[in-house]
Design a protein around this motif. Sequence first.
Motif, PDB file in Angstrom:
ATOM      1  N   LYS A   1       0.316  -1.195  -0.195  1.00  0.00           N
ATOM      2  CA  LYS A   1      -0.080   0.220   0.142  1.00  0.00           C
ATOM      3  C   LYS A   1       1.331   1.160   0.490  1.00  0.00           C
ATOM      4  CE  LYS A   1      -3.986   1.420   1.973  1.00  0.00           C
ATOM      5  NZ  LYS A   1      -3.924   3.363   3.639  1.00  0.00           N
ATOM      6  N   GLU A   2       2.142   0.950   1.014  1.00  0.00           N
ATOM      7  CA  GLU A   2       2.856   2.205   0.801  1.00  0.00           C
ATOM      8  C   GLU A   2       3.595   2.585  -0.312  1.00  0.00           C
ATOM      9  OE1 GLU A   2       3.961   4.563   3.691  1.00  0.00           O
ATOM     10  OE2 GLU A   2       1.764   4.599   4.217  1.00  0.00           O
ATOM     11  N   LEU A   3       3.643   1.453  -0.540  1.00  0.00           N
ATOM     12  CA  LEU A   3       4.434   1.326  -2.199  1.00  0.00           C
ATOM     13  C   LEU A   3       3.937   2.046  -2.887  1.00  0.00           C
ATOM     14  CD1 LEU A   3       7.548  -0.190  -3.615  1.00  0.00           C
ATOM     15  CD2 LEU A   3       5.735  -1.872  -4.314  1.00  0.00           C
ATOM     16  N   ILE A   4       2.368   1.545  -3.008  1.00  0.00           N
ATOM     17  CA  ILE A   4       1.772   2.355  -4.565  1.00  0.00           C
ATOM     18  C   ILE A   4       1.610   3.892  -4.074  1.00  0.00           C
ATOM     19  CG2 ILE A   4      -0.368   2.322  -5.354  1.00  0.00           C
ATOM     20  CD1 ILE A   4      -1.337  -0.989  -4.552  1.00  0.00           C
ATOM     21  N   GLY A   5       1.982   4.416  -2.672  1.00  0.00           N
ATOM     22  CA  GLY A   5       1.924   5.930  -2.848  1.00  0.00           C
ATOM     23  C   GLY A   5       2.937   6.683  -2.966  1.00  0.00           C
ATOM     24  N   ILE A   6       4.206   5.423  -3.094  1.00  0.00           N
ATOM     25  CA  ILE A   6       5.278   6.441  -2.918  1.00  0.00           C
ATOM     26  C   ILE A   6       5.804   6.196  -5.077  1.00  0.00           C
ATOM     27  CG2 ILE A   6       8.401   5.836  -3.439  1.00  0.00           C
ATOM     28  CD1 ILE A   6       7.595   4.289  -1.047  1.00  0.00           C
TER      29      ILE A   6
ATOM     30  N   LYS B   1       7.681  22.440  -4.376  1.00  0.00           N
ATOM     31  CA  LYS B   1       6.955  23.171  -4.128  1.00  0.00           C
ATOM     32  C   LYS B   1       5.823  23.479  -5.535  1.00  0.00           C
ATOM     33  CE  LYS B   1      10.639  25.150  -5.506  1.00  0.00           C
ATOM     34  NZ  LYS B   1      10.615  26.200  -6.845  1.00  0.00           N
ATOM     35  N   ASP B   2       5.975  23.112  -6.044  1.00  0.00           N
ATOM     36  CA  ASP B   2       4.899  24.044  -7.196  1.00  0.00           C
ATOM     37  C   ASP B   2       3.815  23.487  -7.734  1.00  0.00           C
ATOM     38  OD1 ASP B   2       7.555  25.269  -8.927  1.00  0.00           O
ATOM     39  OD2 ASP B   2       7.879  22.778  -9.660  1.00  0.00           O
ATOM     40  N   GLN B   3       2.612  24.635  -8.006  1.00  0.00           N
ATOM     41  CA  GLN B   3       1.544  23.849  -7.640  1.00  0.00           C
ATOM     42  C   GLN B   3       1.150  22.963  -8.215  1.00  0.00           C
ATOM     43  OE1 GLN B   3      -0.227  26.300  -4.996  1.00  0.00           O
ATOM     44  NE2 GLN B   3      -1.702  24.578  -5.459  1.00  0.00           N
ATOM     45  N   ASP B   4       1.885  22.878  -9.535  1.00  0.00           N
ATOM     46  CA  ASP B   4       1.062  22.144 -10.532  1.00  0.00           C
ATOM     47  C   ASP B   4       1.838  20.252  -9.868  1.00  0.00           C
ATOM     48  OD1 ASP B   4       0.720  22.807 -12.779  1.00  0.00           O
ATOM     49  OD2 ASP B   4       2.325  22.730 -13.349  1.00  0.00           O
ATOM     50  N   PHE B   5       2.444  20.381  -8.814  1.00  0.00           N
ATOM     51  CA  PHE B   5       3.072  19.323  -8.473  1.00  0.00           C
ATOM     52  C   PHE B   5       1.468  19.209  -7.163  1.00  0.00           C
ATOM     53  CE2 PHE B   5       4.268  16.669  -4.796  1.00  0.00           C
ATOM     54  CZ  PHE B   5       5.505  15.245  -6.014  1.00  0.00           C
ATOM     55  N   LYS B   6       1.512  19.356  -6.897  1.00  0.00           N
ATOM     56  CA  LYS B   6       0.672  19.755  -5.195  1.00  0.00           C
ATOM     57  C   LYS B   6      -0.663  19.136  -5.566  1.00  0.00           C
ATOM     58  CE  LYS B   6       3.086  23.583  -2.480  1.00  0.00           C
ATOM     59  NZ  LYS B   6       2.882  24.880  -2.360  1.00  0.00           N
ATOM     60  N   ASN B   7      -0.883  20.063  -6.793  1.00  0.00           N
ATOM     61  CA  ASN B   7      -2.582  19.154  -7.532  1.00  0.00           C
ATOM     62  C   ASN B   7      -2.312  18.046  -8.258  1.00  0.00           C
ATOM     63  OD1 ASN B   7      -3.272  22.292  -6.922  1.00  0.00           O
ATOM     64  ND2 ASN B   7      -2.920  22.952  -9.311  1.00  0.00           N
ATOM     65  N   LEU B   8      -1.236  17.767  -8.867  1.00  0.00           N
ATOM     66  CA  LEU B   8      -1.437  16.436  -8.869  1.00  0.00           C
ATOM     67  C   LEU B   8      -1.623  14.961  -7.842  1.00  0.00           C
ATOM     68  CD1 LEU B   8      -1.840  14.767 -12.119  1.00  0.00           C
ATOM     69  CD2 LEU B   8       1.096  14.878 -11.996  1.00  0.00           C
TER      70      LEU B   8
ATOM     71  N   GLY C   1      -4.229  10.924  -5.173  1.00  0.00           N
ATOM     72  CA  GLY C   1      -3.805  10.822  -3.573  1.00  0.00           C
ATOM     73  C   GLY C   1      -2.236  10.602  -3.649  1.00  0.00           C
ATOM     74  N   ALA C   2      -1.426  11.047  -4.515  1.00  0.00           N
ATOM     75  CA  ALA C   2      -0.025  10.503  -3.761  1.00  0.00           C
ATOM     76  C   ALA C   2       0.051  11.157  -2.501  1.00  0.00           C
ATOM     77  CB  ALA C   2       0.919  10.257  -4.429  1.00  0.00           C
ATOM     78  N   PRO C   3       1.107  10.675  -2.074  1.00  0.00           N
ATOM     79  CA  PRO C   3       1.384  11.326  -0.770  1.00  0.00           C
ATOM     80  C   PRO C   3       2.617  12.585  -1.318  1.00  0.00           C
ATOM     81  CG  PRO C   3       2.961   9.719  -0.785  1.00  0.00           C
ATOM     82  CD  PRO C   3       1.772   9.317  -1.138  1.00  0.00           C
ATOM     83  N   ARG C   4       2.309  14.350  -0.388  1.00  0.00           N
ATOM     84  CA  ARG C   4       3.180  15.235  -1.177  1.00  0.00           C
ATOM     85  C   ARG C   4       4.925  15.018  -1.484  1.00  0.00           C
ATOM     86  NH1 ARG C   4       0.922  21.041   0.745  1.00  0.00           N
ATOM     87  NH2 ARG C   4       3.036  21.002   0.272  1.00  0.00           N
ATOM     88  N   TYR C   5       5.244  14.030  -0.312  1.00  0.00           N
ATOM     89  CA  TYR C   5       6.827  14.103   0.229  1.00  0.00           C
ATOM     90  C   TYR C   5       7.064  12.162   0.135  1.00  0.00           C
ATOM     91  CZ  TYR C   5       5.661  19.135   2.165  1.00  0.00           C
ATOM     92  OH  TYR C   5       5.667  20.001   2.139  1.00  0.00           O
TER      93      TYR C   5
END
Length: 158
Positions: free
Chosen positions: A59-64, A84-91, A96-100
């Motif tokens: 499950k975590e792997l899929i997130g990564i 930090k980019d808005q494109d990244f945050k939105n996508l 449903g991906a972790p942001r970091y």
Amino acid sequence: MDDIQLQKLVEEISMQSFGIPFKHQATFNKRLRTTGGRYLLQSGNIEINKKYFDVHGEKELIGIIKHELCHYHLHQNKKGYQHKDQDFKNLAKSVGAPRYCTPLPESEVRKQPTMYHCYRCSKCRFLYKRKKRVNTNRYVCGKCGGRLIKVDVVENSF
Ligand SMILES: [Zn+2]
Ligand SMILES: [Zn+2]
């Protein structure tokens, strides 16, 4: 899970979540330590921390993978691919991906004996590798009694 299965999984997630094929290579990288994965700007390939999968499961792997695919697709399409980019945050949000690239728990990182403090004797040149810092004012070379000099930390891997 091996590299071939990983490649297949990344291709599947790419189609399912992004609707765009992943045309590069995904591999496990044993040398990654604290990040779950990384996207390589130059080659376009994705590397995944095998240890992360072993510890956290699929499950975590899929997130990564989703997270790295966000970097991948944005960069391939010349959009803002950095955290930090808005494109990244939105996508990241929309798939449903972790942001970091979530780090491994500290204890898991510490278990890997990769970081050393290194000291060289100023007389006999013997090299000491220690996991902990040594007070060079108090400790001298065990072989000749010479003064110890701190040298750059050596990492066993990476
Ligand atoms: Zn990232
Ligand atoms: Zn010595």
